[in-house]
Design a protein around this motif. Structure first.
Motif: not given
Lengths: 420, 426
Positions: B15-41
């Motif tokens: 589990v890693h957290i990556s942050c890009y601090k950018d004061t130009r923006f007026q909103k915050n975007r947070i994403e929590i992403c899980f990944s897996d190999i595509l498998d029909r099962k």
């Protein structure tokens, strides 16, 4: 919003100028960004089909789809097309036609001055020949046909066609395969000379650019013309919708529907647009009892939405979505709106929707949106901050007033059904 | 892109957290992403989890309660996503929320939205220890409807079908949400069991972009993951797609006005040199100065759209076009001819420079948009390559004419997919 000053989001660097050429110029320097976006637009769209100027004796009616055809043709001049020129600077160019405006745009990260020159020249130097007008007909025909296959597009236009008897908003922006056959270079020049007058146009630039340089280029290239005093005829429109129900079959998996309500064009359309959105969100949006009941029953899904389609001379509150049972959803929507008309909406829920609408309109950190919204606001006689300010200042009564304006018998239901 | 603004930290196993601090923006975007190999099962089971989690949590027990609170937070959103990128299925939740300073009632929007996200993922609303059956059944139906509605957008549908045929037997041929039969078999029990497996075994990337200090997000998710018995799987990678011995030519019919022609090319070119192939594809059909736009659309007036895109992971080039039925063969010939022009070196240095400039504009501008910054971070993590867009521009700039010719020459036609009108309508 006592401590809030929306008008300070650009640090006071923005400028709106009425240029000596007649063009309105909006400049939003956002030097901390990498790109610059410029929109050069005219207050001319698909609904402007019958018009005259002070030089004309009588109104002329032109074929449907001509504003869009003109947009395609302006990219070409006598030597090359504008895309070739932009390609040399790496800029990305595009254009769009809506019901009530046409705009040409570029996005770039270098050679701002050259790109602005290309933009101003392409829009001000039409070059139409019988040959190049004919060549475009095939491409536009393919574009029209592509959208004829798109259920989302058809459900929308069919609804507009069912609501209006005469208003040109009832016709597809690109016209029809038949109507564009009537378009020739003379008609294109007639429309161009009428509407592509700088008194009728807005140039909006946002991002990383030098405003003084932009203005110097405008001084050099914007061609002063006399205001032709455009008079667009908005046809008289009966109070009632043209058709209450329109059903079309297309290749799709499940039915799409759009329910559009016909109301007279409001005096303060910008404010009513926000107030209607707030009222509809409160009554039918995803925070409402209504939405959650139907969602949990599996009758509606995430595609369900409410909103307002508006432009110069037309204003249509809509409810739309994809559902297995459009008739039931329509009946439920009408019953719920009738109920809230009678019983009202809670102050708390409307205040929640006001906050939500304010949050959605607060968008000043996206260069492209700033340039686009700056132009669109000018076309409505507003400025870029107006929407967020209006949203934050709306009241419970403003939203409730919209319920009064809604005639629940005066609607068109458009349905696209699977064809097999 | 200023790499100084970027930080990345491991907060739990896999589990890693990556942050890009950018004061130009007026909103915050947070994403929590899980990944897996595509498998029909597992594709359908994986896909239903974010759909269920995004509707409620133990504090806001119903979708209405959750939506109400999000609306009060100035149209903040907790959205679910399921994406396929090559052989990988990425899924999870993301949020957008207004910066605290623009909240006119003084709320701490960031802290509240972070807590809500945590609760949705780690403390979902349960009945009898599993997801409520009614919620699972509803989301199953929604997923089946979304799958079926793929046909609404004919352009996208045709491209999707062509790629499923081109990548046959590879993970990338599995549908993003899985097949309807698999969705139908999901139960509240099987979904909850899979949810626990995902929390324990899937790689997780938390990506924050915006002006805020994301210490609070890090703290909230570090604590949450510390309670999970993590045993992460190795990371999956997309494998290059093998080239078929015989070109697959598939035609399907639908009641439509405009036919769609999709041509999939594959290559055995050096995978490390993917930028050569990307540039070749861009020159073929990447923008309005490309061969497909200027010749096939503008000069020959054969279609409204005709473009190509390069899939780096699968090392495949996809050409999409919308064509009159009678012109399908002409369009196929014209597209192939334009690729032949490239492989025969029939392009000018100016053509090459135009493509490089256009790509440079895209790369430089990606710094201006929160979504594209987030996508850039995901790409860096996935490729384990933290090349900035500016550095990438230099790499493209160094690509030579000979390398473009070689990459174009390596492109072999693999699949031709046509979606066209039924005979009686022609």
């Amino acid at each position: 919003m006592s401590n809030l000053n929306i008008r300070n989001v650009f640090g006071g660097k923005e400028r709106v100028i009425k240029h000596k050429s007649g063009c309105t110029i909006c400049l939003y320097p956002m030097g901390e960004f990498s790109s610059v976006h410029a929109f050069f637009g005219t207050k001319y769209g698909s609904v402007d089909t019958t018009f005259k100027t002070r030089y004309d004796d009588d109104y002329i009616t032109v074929p449907e789809g001509i504003a869009h055809y003109l947009e395609h043709k302006l990219f070409e001049n006598d030597e090359c097309d504008a895309f070739e020129l932009y390609a040399k600077t790496g800029a990305h160019a595009n254009a769009f036609t809506s019901f009530d405006c046409t705009a040409y745009l570029f996005a770039s990260t270098q050679e701002f001055g050259e790109n602005l020159r290309i933009l101003l020249n392409l829009v001000q130097q039409p070059y139409f020949t019988d040959e190049n007008v004919e060549k475009e007909r095939g491409i536009i025909t393919q574009e029209i046909k592509m959208y004829l296959d798109d259920p989302g597009t058809r459900v929308f236009y069919n609804c507009m066609g069912g609501i209006y008897h005469n208003n040109p908003a009832r016709i597809d922006i690109a016209g029809t395969v038949e109507s564009i056959q009537e378009i020739d270079k003379e008609l294109l020049y007639r429309c161009y000379n009428t509407f592509y007058n700088l008194n009728n146009m807005v140039l909006s630039i946002a991002g990383n650019f030098d405003p003084d340089k932009a203005l110097a280029i405008c001084d050099e290239l914007l061609i002063c013309k006399e205001d032709p005093q455009i008079d667009v005829l908005v046809p008289d429109e009966p109070y009632n919708v043209k058709e209450k129900k329109i059903v079309q079959k297309l290749a799709c998996a499940m039915p799409l529907f759009q329910l559009g309500f016909k109301i007279p064009y409001p005096e303060n359309a910008s404010k009513d647009y926000l107030a209607f959105n707030i009222m509809l969100e409160t009554a039918l949006g995803d925070t409402s009892e209504f939405y959650n009941r139907l969602y949990n029953e599996g009758v509606i899904n995430d595609s369900f939405g409410v909103g307002v389609t508006k432009g110069r001379g037309f204003f249509v509150p809509v409810v739309c979505g994809i559902t297995h049972d459009p008739e039931r959803v329509t009946a439920e929507v009408l019953a719920e709106l009738a109920r809230v008309k009678k019983e009202g909406l809670s102050r708390e829920s409307i205040n929640t929707s006001i906050k939500m609408t304010y949050g959605e309109t607060f968008s000043f950190d996206n260069v492209e949106k700033v340039a686009r919204n700056g132009m669109m606001a000018q076309f409505e006689g507003k400025d870029i901050f107006s929407n967020a300010e209006t949203a934050a200042s709306l009241t419970y009564d403003d939203a409730m007033d919209m319920l009064e304006k809604l005639d629940l018998d005066n609607y068109c239901l458009s349905i696209i059904e699977p064809n097999e | 892109m200023d790499i100084k603004n970027f930080s990345r930290k491991k907060i739990a196993d896999g589990v890693h957290i990556s942050c890009y601090k950018d004061t130009r923006f007026q909103k915050n975007r947070i994403e929590i992403c899980f990944s897996d190999i595509l498998d029909r099962k597992y594709a359908s089971l994986n896909a239903i989890i974010p759909a269920v989690l995004s509707r409620s949590n133990s504090k806001y027990k119903t979708m209405q309660e959750l939506n109400n609170r999000l609306s009060q937070l100035y149209a903040a959103g907790i959205n679910d996503f399921v994406e396929d990128e090559g052989d990988i299925q990425a899924f999870g939740l993301y949020s957008y929320s207004l910066c605290n300073e623009y909240a006119f009632d003084g709320e701490n929007v960031l802290e509240e939205i972070s807590t809500m996200l945590r609760d949705c993922i780690f403390d979902p609303y349960l009945e009898n220890g599993i997801f409520p059956d009614s919620v699972v059944q509803l989301q199953k139906q929604n997923m089946i409807d979304v799958n079926n509605n793929d046909i609404n957008n004919k352009t996208r549908y045709a491209s999707m079908r062509a790629q499923a045929i081109a990548y046959e037997s590879e993970p990338a041929s599995v549908r993003r949400l899985g097949e309807n039969e698999d969705i139908e078999e999901i139960t509240a029990e099987s979904a909850y069991k899979r949810y626990i497996e995902i929390l324990e075994t899937k790689n997780v990337e938390i990506i924050c972009v915006g002006p805020a200090d994301y210490t609070i997000v890090e703290k909230i998710f570090t604590e949450a993951f510390s309670k999970i018995n993590r045993r992460p799987e190795p990371k999956f990678r997309t494998a290059r797609s093998s080239i078929k011995n015989t070109v697959s030519v598939i035609t399907e019919e639908m009641d439509i006005e405009q036919s769609k022609l999709v041509m999939v090319y594959k290559s055995d070119y050096d995978k490390e040199q993917w930028k050569h192939a990307m540039l070749a594809s861009y020159m073929l059909g990447g923008d309005v100065s490309s061969k497909l736009f200027t010749i096939v659309r503008e000069k020959l007036s054969l279609c409204y759209y005709c473009s190509s895109g390069f899939r780096r992971g699968k090392f495949a080039m996809i050409v999409n076009s919308g064509v009159e039925k009678d012109n399908l063969e002409k369009a196929r010939t014209a597209i192939q001819q334009q690729l032949d022009e490239l492989r025969n070196g029939k392009f000018t240095d100016e053509d090459m420079e135009k493509a490089k400039l256009s790509i440079a504009t895209v790369l430089k501008a990606c710094n201006d948009c929160m979504d594209s910054i987030s996508t850039w971070i995901s790409g860096c993590i996935y490729d384990d390559d933290y090349t900035t867009p500016e550095e990438k521009i230099n790499h493209y700039s160094a690509v030579t004419r000979e390398q473009i010719i070689a990459a174009a020459d390596s492109m072999k036609l693999d699949t031709v997919y046509t979606l066209t009108s039924k005979e009686e309508k022609a």
